[in-house]
Design an enzyme around this catalytic site. Sequence first.
Site, mmCIF file in Angstrom:
data_model
loop_
_atom_site.group_PDB
_atom_site.id
_atom_site.type_symbol
_atom_site.label_atom_id
_atom_site.label_comp_id
_atom_site.label_asym_id
_atom_site.label_seq_id
_atom_site.Cartn_x
_atom_site.Cartn_y
_atom_site.Cartn_z
ATOM 1 N N ASP A 14 45.470 30.030 41.049
ATOM 2 C CA ASP A 14 45.946 31.348 41.458
ATOM 3 C C ASP A 14 45.187 31.730 42.739
ATOM 4 O OD1 ASP A 14 47.222 33.861 41.242
ATOM 5 O OD2 ASP A 14 45.680 34.669 39.952
ATOM 6 N N VAL A 29 52.957 34.574 34.971
ATOM 7 C CA VAL A 29 53.779 33.720 34.100
ATOM 8 C C VAL A 29 53.066 33.463 32.773
ATOM 9 C CG1 VAL A 29 55.072 32.560 35.943
ATOM 10 C CG2 VAL A 29 52.847 31.657 35.262
ATOM 11 N N ASP A 36 48.603 32.193 28.953
ATOM 12 C CA ASP A 36 48.683 33.353 28.066
ATOM 13 C C ASP A 36 48.711 34.670 28.821
ATOM 14 O OD1 ASP A 36 45.886 33.004 28.916
ATOM 15 O OD2 ASP A 36 45.490 34.690 27.579
HETATM 16 P P1 IMP Z 1 41.987 31.574 39.786
HETATM 17 O O1 IMP Z 1 40.518 31.419 39.542
HETATM 18 O O2 IMP Z 1 42.305 32.890 40.440
HETATM 19 O O3 IMP Z 1 42.612 30.408 40.512
HETATM 20 O O4 IMP Z 1 42.677 31.739 38.377
HETATM 21 C C1 IMP Z 1 42.796 30.667 37.548
HETATM 22 C C2 IMP Z 1 42.957 31.090 36.114
HETATM 23 O O5 IMP Z 1 43.559 32.383 35.968
HETATM 24 C C3 IMP Z 1 43.887 30.117 35.448
HETATM 25 O O6 IMP Z 1 43.195 29.032 34.901
HETATM 26 C C4 IMP Z 1 44.583 30.980 34.421
HETATM 27 O O7 IMP Z 1 43.874 30.924 33.219
HETATM 28 C C5 IMP Z 1 44.541 32.388 34.963
HETATM 29 N N1 IMP Z 1 45.869 32.776 35.556
HETATM 30 C C6 IMP Z 1 46.172 32.905 36.872
HETATM 31 N N2 IMP Z 1 47.461 33.252 37.060
HETATM 32 C C7 IMP Z 1 47.995 33.337 35.819
HETATM 33 C C8 IMP Z 1 49.335 33.634 35.341
HETATM 34 O O8 IMP Z 1 50.299 33.895 36.094
HETATM 35 N N3 IMP Z 1 49.497 33.611 33.978
HETATM 36 C C9 IMP Z 1 48.491 33.319 33.111
HETATM 37 N N4 IMP Z 1 47.239 33.023 33.515
HETATM 38 C C10 IMP Z 1 46.996 33.025 34.858
HETATM 39 MG MG MG Z 2 43.235 31.427 31.472
#
Ligand code: IMP
Ligand code: MG
Length: 180
Positions: free
Chosen positions: A107, A157, A163
């Site tokens: 994300d 999503v 989740d």
């Molecule tokens: P990041 O550190 O911002 O890249 O976020 C990564 C983590 O956020 C992922 O491993 C997911 O667990 C959670 N996450 C990010 N976007 C979503 C989404 O759209 N749905 C569910 N979980 C998400």
């Molecule tokens: Mg997660």
Amino acid sequence: MHNEIQIHDKVFVPYLSKELIKERIQHIAAKINTDYKNLNPLLLGILNGSFIFAADLFRELNIEAEISFIKLASYKGTTSTGQVVTAIGLEQSLHGRHVLLVEDIIDTGKTLHSFLPEIHNTHPASVKIATFLTKPAALKYDVEATYSAFEIENKFVVGYGLDYDGLGRNLPDLYILKEN
Ligand code: IMP
Ligand code: MG
């Protein structure tokens, strides 16, 4: 696939079918089978979100390969808390290993960005990332996945391991937040 589903206070609509998901996973598995032949890669799944993707991807590998899991967390509800904590750490040496990190979604990229130095400190032979989803428009950190099953729009999503506040991981298809 159901038409609409409600989880807690939010409504989600179908986005990616389990058939399409399977097809894309076979596609990236074929690349991994070629790229890692004779390298005995260690897949390192990041819990909780990646457990279904990791299991499906792993079963599509026809090369010698190992799998292990670690637990990191940075998300609460539908927005990132910005804090990344290691809840279950590494239990085996990565020294000299070809490590393939397995994520559910990149994300902002913060989770992986903050964890990668810890991986590199253990002197693996190589480190690459396989992710089920990437949200290119949400990316804020310099993290790139070598293998990504789908690039999706910047919306929340659920399903296929992902989740919303604990629920929705068991949905076989992927759902996206409905616009009102
Ligand atoms: P990041 O550190 O911002 O890249 O976020 C990564 C983590 O956020 C992922 O491993 C997911 O667990 C959670 N996450 C990010 N976007 C979503 C989404 O759209 N749905 C569910 N979980 C998400
Ligand atoms: Mg997660």
